[in-house]
Design a protein around this motif. Sequence first.
Motif, PDB file in Angstrom:
ATOM      1  N   ARG A   1      -5.794   7.819 130.204  1.00  0.00           N
ATOM      2  CA  ARG A   1      -6.211   8.040 131.598  1.00  0.00           C
ATOM      3  C   ARG A   1      -7.000   9.321 131.771  1.00  0.00           C
ATOM      4  O   ARG A   1      -7.473   9.618 132.874  1.00  0.00           O
ATOM      5  N   ILE A   2      -7.154  10.101 130.710  1.00  0.00           N
ATOM      6  CA  ILE A   2      -7.915  11.351 130.784  1.00  0.00           C
ATOM      7  C   ILE A   2      -9.285  11.146 130.155  1.00  0.00           C
ATOM      8  O   ILE A   2      -9.391  10.703 129.002  1.00  0.00           O
ATOM      9  N   ASP A   3     -10.329  11.450 130.904  1.00  0.00           N
ATOM     10  CA  ASP A   3     -11.694  11.425 130.387  1.00  0.00           C
ATOM     11  C   ASP A   3     -12.107  12.878 130.111  1.00  0.00           C
ATOM     12  O   ASP A   3     -12.302  13.653 131.047  1.00  0.00           O
ATOM     13  N   PRO A   4     -12.228  13.279 128.845  1.00  0.00           N
ATOM     14  CA  PRO A   4     -12.515  14.678 128.544  1.00  0.00           C
ATOM     15  C   PRO A   4     -13.796  15.190 129.197  1.00  0.00           C
ATOM     16  O   PRO A   4     -13.842  16.331 129.670  1.00  0.00           O
ATOM     17  N   GLU A   5     -14.825  14.352 129.227  1.00  0.00           N
ATOM     18  CA  GLU A   5     -16.095  14.802 129.799  1.00  0.00           C
ATOM     19  C   GLU A   5     -15.989  15.014 131.306  1.00  0.00           C
ATOM     20  O   GLU A   5     -16.663  15.876 131.866  1.00  0.00           O
ATOM     21  N   ARG A   6     -15.128  14.252 131.951  1.00  0.00           N
ATOM     22  CA  ARG A   6     -14.989  14.341 133.408  1.00  0.00           C
ATOM     23  C   ARG A   6     -13.874  15.288 133.832  1.00  0.00           C
ATOM     24  O   ARG A   6     -14.027  16.072 134.784  1.00  0.00           O
ATOM     25  N   ASP A   7     -12.758  15.262 133.114  1.00  0.00           N
ATOM     26  CA  ASP A   7     -11.550  15.928 133.604  1.00  0.00           C
ATOM     27  C   ASP A   7     -11.297  17.317 133.014  1.00  0.00           C
ATOM     28  O   ASP A   7     -10.679  18.153 133.669  1.00  0.00           O
ATOM     29  N   ILE A   8     -11.721  17.546 131.798  1.00  0.00           N
ATOM     30  CA  ILE A   8     -11.418  18.829 131.146  1.00  0.00           C
ATOM     31  C   ILE A   8     -12.584  19.795 131.329  1.00  0.00           C
ATOM     32  O   ILE A   8     -13.729  19.471 130.991  1.00  0.00           O
ATOM     33  N   ARG A   9     -12.303  20.977 131.865  1.00  0.00           N
ATOM     34  CA  ARG A   9     -13.330  21.972 132.145  1.00  0.00           C
ATOM     35  C   ARG A   9     -12.938  23.309 131.517  1.00  0.00           C
ATOM     36  O   ARG A   9     -11.820  23.786 131.708  1.00  0.00           O
ATOM     37  N   LEU A  10     -13.865  23.889 130.773  1.00  0.00           N
ATOM     38  CA  LEU A  10     -13.653  25.192 130.145  1.00  0.00           C
ATOM     39  C   LEU A  10     -14.652  26.189 130.716  1.00  0.00           C
ATOM     40  O   LEU A  10     -15.852  25.892 130.792  1.00  0.00           O
ATOM     41  N   THR A  11     -14.160  27.355 131.129  1.00  0.00           N
ATOM     42  CA  THR A  11     -15.020  28.394 131.704  1.00  0.00           C
ATOM     43  C   THR A  11     -14.797  29.714 130.987  1.00  0.00           C
ATOM     44  O   THR A  11     -13.653  30.164 130.855  1.00  0.00           O
TER      45      THR A  11
ATOM     46  N   LEU B   1     -25.445  26.876 122.104  1.00  0.00           N
ATOM     47  CA  LEU B   1     -24.557  25.802 121.676  1.00  0.00           C
ATOM     48  C   LEU B   1     -23.444  25.567 122.682  1.00  0.00           C
ATOM     49  O   LEU B   1     -23.106  24.419 122.990  1.00  0.00           O
ATOM     50  N   LEU B   2     -22.874  26.650 123.236  1.00  0.00           N
ATOM     51  CA  LEU B   2     -21.817  26.479 124.237  1.00  0.00           C
ATOM     52  C   LEU B   2     -22.349  25.747 125.464  1.00  0.00           C
ATOM     53  O   LEU B   2     -21.647  24.916 126.058  1.00  0.00           O
ATOM     54  N   GLY B   3     -23.579  26.061 125.843  1.00  0.00           N
ATOM     55  CA  GLY B   3     -24.186  25.360 126.975  1.00  0.00           C
ATOM     56  C   GLY B   3     -24.357  23.881 126.704  1.00  0.00           C
ATOM     57  O   GLY B   3     -24.132  23.039 127.589  1.00  0.00           O
ATOM     58  N   GLU B   4     -24.743  23.533 125.473  1.00  0.00           N
ATOM     59  CA  GLU B   4     -24.896  22.118 125.112  1.00  0.00           C
ATOM     60  C   GLU B   4     -23.565  21.381 125.135  1.00  0.00           C
ATOM     61  O   GLU B   4     -23.524  20.174 125.375  1.00  0.00           O
ATOM     62  N   LEU B   5     -22.484  22.111 124.896  1.00  0.00           N
ATOM     63  CA  LEU B   5     -21.154  21.492 124.932  1.00  0.00           C
ATOM     64  C   LEU B   5     -20.628  21.336 126.360  1.00  0.00           C
ATOM     65  O   LEU B   5     -19.572  20.730 126.565  1.00  0.00           O
ATOM     66  N   GLY B   6     -21.316  21.909 127.326  1.00  0.00           N
ATOM     67  CA  GLY B   6     -20.859  21.811 128.705  1.00  0.00           C
ATOM     68  C   GLY B   6     -19.838  22.859 129.086  1.00  0.00           C
ATOM     69  O   GLY B   6     -19.165  22.745 130.124  1.00  0.00           O
ATOM     70  N   ILE B   7     -19.707  23.909 128.277  1.00  0.00           N
ATOM     71  CA  ILE B   7     -18.790  24.999 128.605  1.00  0.00           C
ATOM     72  C   ILE B   7     -19.473  25.931 129.603  1.00  0.00           C
ATOM     73  O   ILE B   7     -20.580  26.406 129.370  1.00  0.00           O
ATOM     74  N   ARG B   8     -18.826  26.175 130.705  1.00  0.00           N
ATOM     75  CA  ARG B   8     -19.399  26.999 131.774  1.00  0.00           C
ATOM     76  C   ARG B   8     -19.325  28.466 131.389  1.00  0.00           C
ATOM     77  O   ARG B   8     -18.277  28.963 130.980  1.00  0.00           O
TER      78      ARG B   8
END
Length: 437
Positions: A204-214, A237-244
Amino acid sequence: MTGRPRIVIVGGGAGGLELATRLGDRLGRRKRAEVVLVDKSPTHLWKPLLHEIAAGTMDLDDHGLDYLAQARWHHFRFQRGELVGLDRKAKQVKLGPVVDTDGTVLIPARTLGYDLLVIAVGSRTNDFGTPGAAEYAISLDDAQDAERFRRRLIRACLRANFQAHPLSEEQLRVAIVGAGATGVELAAELHNSTRELVAYGFERIDPERDIRLTLIEAAPRILPALPERLARSAEKLLGELGIRLLTGERVTEVTPKGVRTAGGRFVPAELTVWAAGIQAPEVLAHLDGLEVNRLNQLVVQQTLETTRDPDIFALGDCACCPWPGHEGCVPPRAQAAHQQATLLAKNLQRRMAGEPLLPYRYRDFGSLVSLGEYSTVGNLMGALVGGNLWVEGMFARLMYRSLYTMHLYALHGFVKTFFDMLARLIIRRTEPRVKLH
């Protein structure tokens, strides 16, 4: 110095354990000196691995080293205890009681005499007195902290996967305060490990939608202590991974549901890691008059002797050692602790023989930052590479792993290190890539 002197080393980190091992092999084996290592923990873990323990991609049980076993193999004694004071006139180290998890006193408070003393207690994260940091943020200072974060992360995923209502604003969000090497490496490792973790039944967890790293950094860029070119590669590289990435933002408060910054931002977070700044343990500021700086580091001479007592030495993160040609002290890095342990093994023997001590000269071999399974970036320095060589990708990752191998080699020698590494490689092929409980 006559008779059989007692050399006491307080602190079993990278530098302290390497020094005890060297002295045990050289002096303890031949009964030329009694070598005693003191640490509050029963096991040793190389500190640069803590972010992997926290992310669950490395098992503490596979990489922890029992001090008692190392002491038996290398002819020194191990005493468990925490440094709480010092009597320089009586030449005694004061150790606090060892207390079990249920409050039972296992070993009472005691004193330990010495002829030569080496303090290598390392450093701890500096939260600068930020409100809520001590209560609601986890600092990766030791293996216990890393394990505590990992367990909280797994519990957060379990709770989110099986709850009936939608995720709240802060759930499955991680804020990392401090974008130095520890913060950057932890962010990349968590990006990989959380995706590995949810693949094992967290449907039930979608990593791309639910997990956020800042990542939150007060300086204008990430990795402020390292070369700008290295920081740019890591940031890309961190930006490409979606890390804020939030730079130029100083955290002013940590709450149970996130962090506030001086710029007026509120970053929602179920888990907060404090990885900004270091300081030596507070006890060093009250060690019977030994000189310390504003970070509680013991001020030492070029020979690593403390400035006010020639029989007391310090090395590693807890020592402020002059760095000729540069402002400030030698940087708190594992390579510095390794170099200092090598020099002190010689200098302590020279002190016993009444010979002049050798000065310490820090040699910077560069910096490597691991970005998990995705990449490693860094620069290598020295005569072998002809000055300054920028590295990235698989070669950089191999160099990063070789640092740990060199540490194991200093502790165990070639044969045991080779078979340990081979065994871990085989086991890793037969187990999940992330710890699940």
